[in-house]
Design an enzyme around this catalytic site. Structure first.
Site, mmCIF file in Angstrom:
data_model
loop_
_atom_site.group_PDB
_atom_site.id
_atom_site.type_symbol
_atom_site.label_atom_id
_atom_site.label_comp_id
_atom_site.label_asym_id
_atom_site.label_seq_id
_atom_site.Cartn_x
_atom_site.Cartn_y
_atom_site.Cartn_z
ATOM 1 N N ARG A 210 -4.414 1.321 -9.231
ATOM 2 C CA ARG A 210 -3.852 1.692 -10.532
ATOM 3 C C ARG A 210 -2.431 1.175 -10.751
ATOM 4 O O ARG A 210 -1.901 1.224 -11.849
ATOM 5 C CB ARG A 210 -3.911 3.211 -10.723
ATOM 6 C CG ARG A 210 -5.337 3.679 -11.051
ATOM 7 C CD ARG A 210 -5.331 5.098 -11.528
ATOM 8 N NE ARG A 210 -5.178 6.034 -10.438
ATOM 9 C CZ ARG A 210 -4.756 7.286 -10.588
ATOM 10 N NH1 ARG A 210 -4.415 7.742 -11.781
ATOM 11 N NH2 ARG A 210 -4.672 8.088 -9.551
ATOM 12 N N ASP B 222 2.744 7.515 0.147
ATOM 13 C CA ASP B 222 3.042 7.430 -1.289
ATOM 14 C C ASP B 222 3.670 8.701 -1.846
ATOM 15 O O ASP B 222 3.717 8.892 -3.052
ATOM 16 C CB ASP B 222 1.773 7.057 -2.080
ATOM 17 C CG ASP B 222 0.650 8.069 -1.915
ATOM 18 O OD1 ASP B 222 0.852 9.084 -1.219
ATOM 19 O OD2 ASP B 222 -0.436 7.849 -2.489
ATOM 20 N N ALA C 173 47.598 -24.573 -13.961
ATOM 21 C CA ALA C 173 46.477 -24.232 -14.843
ATOM 22 C C ALA C 173 45.702 -25.490 -15.216
ATOM 23 O O ALA C 173 46.280 -26.568 -15.345
ATOM 24 C CB ALA C 173 47.006 -23.547 -16.093
ATOM 25 N N THR D 93 -9.531 10.132 4.095
ATOM 26 C CA THR D 93 -8.364 10.530 4.895
ATOM 27 C C THR D 93 -8.742 10.867 6.346
ATOM 28 O O THR D 93 -7.954 10.634 7.259
ATOM 29 C CB THR D 93 -7.668 11.746 4.259
ATOM 30 O OG1 THR D 93 -8.661 12.740 3.958
ATOM 31 C CG2 THR D 93 -6.953 11.368 2.969
ATOM 32 N N LYS E 230 30.560 -13.514 -5.156
ATOM 33 C CA LYS E 230 29.403 -13.590 -4.267
ATOM 34 C C LYS E 230 29.837 -14.016 -2.876
ATOM 35 O O LYS E 230 30.659 -14.920 -2.751
ATOM 36 C CB LYS E 230 28.403 -14.606 -4.831
ATOM 37 C CG LYS E 230 27.125 -14.706 -4.032
ATOM 38 C CD LYS E 230 26.571 -16.123 -3.958
ATOM 39 C CE LYS E 230 27.190 -16.897 -2.814
ATOM 40 N NZ LYS E 230 26.562 -18.199 -2.563
ATOM 41 N N ASN F 56 31.204 -24.079 -5.625
ATOM 42 C CA ASN F 56 30.724 -23.999 -4.238
ATOM 43 C C ASN F 56 29.419 -24.744 -4.009
ATOM 44 O O ASN F 56 28.948 -24.852 -2.895
ATOM 45 C CB ASN F 56 30.554 -22.534 -3.830
ATOM 46 C CG ASN F 56 29.613 -21.787 -4.752
ATOM 47 O OD1 ASN F 56 29.378 -22.189 -5.899
ATOM 48 N ND2 ASN F 56 29.062 -20.698 -4.263
ATOM 49 N N GLN G 184 -6.748 0.270 8.995
ATOM 50 C CA GLN G 184 -8.003 0.911 8.596
ATOM 51 C C GLN G 184 -8.770 -0.140 7.782
ATOM 52 O O GLN G 184 -8.355 -0.493 6.685
ATOM 53 C CB GLN G 184 -7.722 2.154 7.745
ATOM 54 C CG GLN G 184 -8.984 2.907 7.376
ATOM 55 C CD GLN G 184 -8.740 3.996 6.327
ATOM 56 O OE1 GLN G 184 -7.772 3.948 5.565
ATOM 57 N NE2 GLN G 184 -9.639 4.962 6.278
ATOM 58 N N TYR H 149 34.599 -17.029 -11.497
ATOM 59 C CA TYR H 149 33.534 -17.036 -10.499
ATOM 60 C C TYR H 149 34.137 -17.340 -9.140
ATOM 61 O O TYR H 149 34.792 -18.376 -8.959
ATOM 62 C CB TYR H 149 32.455 -18.088 -10.825
ATOM 63 C CG TYR H 149 31.460 -18.193 -9.695
ATOM 64 C CD1 TYR H 149 30.568 -17.156 -9.436
ATOM 65 C CD2 TYR H 149 31.452 -19.290 -8.835
ATOM 66 C CE1 TYR H 149 29.692 -17.210 -8.359
ATOM 67 C CE2 TYR H 149 30.575 -19.352 -7.755
ATOM 68 C CZ TYR H 149 29.706 -18.317 -7.522
ATOM 69 O OH TYR H 149 28.848 -18.351 -6.459
HETATM 70 C C1 UD1 Z 1 -6.125 14.344 -0.548
HETATM 71 C C2 UD1 Z 1 -6.719 15.640 0.005
HETATM 72 C C3 UD1 Z 1 -6.551 16.767 -1.031
HETATM 73 C C4 UD1 Z 1 -5.078 16.915 -1.402
HETATM 74 C C5 UD1 Z 1 -4.532 15.559 -1.874
HETATM 75 C C6 UD1 Z 1 -3.047 15.651 -2.118
HETATM 76 C C7 UD1 Z 1 -8.559 14.884 1.382
HETATM 77 C C8 UD1 Z 1 -10.036 14.780 1.521
HETATM 78 N N1 UD1 Z 1 -8.135 15.450 0.284
HETATM 79 O O1 UD1 Z 1 -6.813 13.994 -1.731
HETATM 80 O O2 UD1 Z 1 -7.025 17.978 -0.497
HETATM 81 O O3 UD1 Z 1 -4.960 17.884 -2.414
HETATM 82 O O4 UD1 Z 1 -4.756 14.557 -0.874
HETATM 83 O O5 UD1 Z 1 -2.608 14.454 -2.702
HETATM 84 O O6 UD1 Z 1 -7.847 14.493 2.259
HETATM 85 N N2 UD1 Z 1 -5.627 7.141 2.526
HETATM 86 C C9 UD1 Z 1 -5.842 6.198 3.503
HETATM 87 N N3 UD1 Z 1 -7.119 5.850 3.809
HETATM 88 C C10 UD1 Z 1 -8.197 6.408 3.177
HETATM 89 C C11 UD1 Z 1 -7.966 7.364 2.184
HETATM 90 C C12 UD1 Z 1 -6.672 7.728 1.889
HETATM 91 O O7 UD1 Z 1 -4.900 5.683 4.085
HETATM 92 O O8 UD1 Z 1 -9.337 6.017 3.521
HETATM 93 C C13 UD1 Z 1 -4.244 7.506 2.198
HETATM 94 C C14 UD1 Z 1 -3.875 7.083 0.784
HETATM 95 O O9 UD1 Z 1 -3.286 5.786 0.761
HETATM 96 C C15 UD1 Z 1 -2.890 8.163 0.369
HETATM 97 C C16 UD1 Z 1 -3.353 9.380 1.143
HETATM 98 O O10 UD1 Z 1 -4.130 8.899 2.215
HETATM 99 O O11 UD1 Z 1 -1.576 7.878 0.739
HETATM 100 C C17 UD1 Z 1 -4.125 10.354 0.282
HETATM 101 O O12 UD1 Z 1 -5.258 9.705 -0.233
HETATM 102 P P1 UD1 Z 1 -5.838 10.075 -1.632
HETATM 103 O O13 UD1 Z 1 -7.071 9.305 -1.863
HETATM 104 O O14 UD1 Z 1 -4.779 10.041 -2.653
HETATM 105 O O15 UD1 Z 1 -6.204 11.621 -1.373
HETATM 106 P P2 UD1 Z 1 -7.252 12.511 -2.118
HETATM 107 O O16 UD1 Z 1 -8.578 12.262 -1.532
HETATM 108 O O17 UD1 Z 1 -7.041 12.357 -3.550
#
Ligand code: UD1
Ligand code: CA
Length: 455
Positions: free
Chosen positions: A30, A116, A420, A92, A348, A383, A86, A363
């Protein structure tokens, strides 16, 4: 043992027993960007580095960042910390599993953060860790929040007091679960002694067919272990998914910086128009006029006055210096005490000595300037020859007349004077006058006859 000694001992013990995993594998579609989401800057520092720097304040044994494939810039930005890749973004829980081989024999606390959510503060993380180390020995401690709109977040379903029963994702929640306002921030402490075992038991049997880290509390419950919850202010865990959210977080961050600087003795007439970098350092009794912009790497000492519409980056400014209005100070610049840099001056990669004045329309680049130099209006250090940059040296007490061009490499020795309008290509010696311009001549009555012809 005194209470203080005990506190110090506990602190150092727990710090050694803490490792931190930062999830950052998402590309962030996004954001509509070729840059991984967590590489986007907030106050001139990538999101991921905000999280790493906060994590580092807890002095963990290890910081492991989970990144996606083909993110070399991100791997570089988190150095010297460990990165693991990954390959497929399966959730997650899967992201967590990728980091665990790097913690194979680790028995301390594993803290999980997101790359993030850059506004998270060290005291919040310390409180989470502290709760996790309490006597009831939780398997997991979850950081909870109550956002104005809980839609989309996992819900924290409590058992009693601060003890959690389960986390339910929005997409898996029934009506009564969805009505719960206490939400999961996604930040946790997890007992390192059980984590390998529990993580291996995470499955993807849910509405999204993803591996949920949020299954851990129920998995650990089967080992008769509990999960605790602490609360934090939702503003600290706001995440970035879009450019609009990035701008929102930038505003929050800038407002905090402005407030902090004012508390520390900086005067600003219109703080809402002054922008700081994450690493800006400003001493007390500095005045900053409206519409001033600080890029990365600026330190301003006591008593300086930064006038309106100045743009400063990568510069070290000593005490009682005046800059601007409308000045541009570029990286690798040092400005000595009591110097005056005036309107429409660009500097600079230069060192400007104490008390020197570059007051108007000039400058100065790749220059070593001594003290008490007067660099006149419209002066230029030339320069760049289209191929390489060369150095200019201007020693103490030199007076550069207006509209002089100093063609580098060139040296103007102590107390010399440049007439000058001169174009200087050779060294000017100590105490000399350097003059290099066409001699003026006068043709008597020329204008009168010229004008008569025209008529
Ligand atoms: C997750 C939580 C949710 C919580 C929310 C808060 C889970 C299943 N759910 O939601 O309960 O309220 O965060 O924001 O965990 N990421 C990876 N690899 C992946 C997936 C995610 O590195 O395969 C990282 C993302 O880059 C991000 C973070 O994990 O920084 C959270 O991922 P995101 O998809 O935003 O979390 P949700 O599933 O929305
Ligand atoms: Ca999310």
């Amino acid at each position: 043992m005194t209470a203080r000694k005990l506190r110090v001992m506990l602190r150092t013990m727990s710090a050694k027993d803490l490792s931190i995993i930062i999830l950052a594998a998402g590309m962030g579609t996004r954001m509509q960007s070729s840059l991984p989401k967590v590489m986007h800057p907030l106050a001139h520092k990538p999101l991921i580095n905000h999280v790493i720097d906060t994590a580092a304040q807890l002095k963990p044994k290890k910081i492991i960042v989970v990144v996606g494939p083909d993110m070399p810039a991100l791997e570089n930005a988190v150095k010297p910390h460990t990165t693991v890749i990954q390959t497929n973004r399966l959730g997650t829980g899967d992201a967590l599993k990728q980091a665990l081989p790097a913690l194979k024999n680790f028995k301390g606390t594993v803290m999980v953060l997101y790359g993030d959510t850059p506004l998270i503060q060290a005291p919040t993380l310390k409180a989470l860790h502290k709760r996790h180390l309490a006597k009831d020995n939780p398997a997991v401690t979850v950081l909870g929040m109550t956002p104005p709109d809980p839609y989309g977040y996992g819900r924290l379903i409590l058992k009693s007091g601060d003890i959690l029963d389960r986390i339910v994702e929005q997409k898996d929640a029934n009506a009564s679960e969805a009505a719960v306002t206490l939400c999961n921030t996604g930040l946790y402490c997890i007992d390192g002694k059980g984590i390998q075992d529990w993580a291996a038991k995470i499955t993807n049997k849910n509405a999204q067919k993803e591996y949920y880290i949020t299954d851990l509390p129920q998995i650990a419950a089967k080992d008769k272990r509990l999960t605790a919850v602490i609360h934090c202010d939702y503003e600290q865990v706001l995440g970035v998914n879009t450019r609009a959210q990035l701008a929102e977080l930038e505003m929050i961050f800038q407002n905090e910086k402005r407030a902090t600087f004012m508390e520390k003795g900086v005067t600003m007439q219109d703080p809402s128009t002054v922008y700081f970098a994450a690493d800006t350092k400003i001493a007390s009794d500095v005045t900053i006029e409206p519409n001033v912009f600080f890029g990365a790497g600026v330190a301003i000492s006591k008593g300086c006055h930064i006038k309106a519409f100045s743009h400063i980056e990568g510069a070290n400014i000593a005490q009682n210096v005046t800059i601007g209005p409308f000045a541009r100070i570029r990286p690798d610049t040092q400005i000595g005490e009591n110097a005056k840099i005036g309107n429409f001056v660009e500097i600079k990669k230069s060192k400007i000595g104490k008390g020197s004045k570059i007051n108007h329309l000039a400058y100065v680049g790749d220059t070593q300037m001594g003290k008490d130099v007067n660099f006149g209006c419209g002066g230029i250090t030339a320069n760049y020859d289209g191929n390489k940059k060369s150095q200019t040296t201007i020693e103490d007490g030199v007076m550069i007349g207006s509209n002089a061009t100093l063609i580098a490499p060139v040296k103007i020795e102590k107390e010399a004077f440049i007439a000058a309008g001169s174009t200087i290509t050779k060294k000017v010696s100590k105490d000399a006058l350097g003059i290099a311009r066409a001699r003026q001549s006068e043709k008597k009555g020329w204008a009168k006859t010229h004008c008569a012809k025209k008529k």
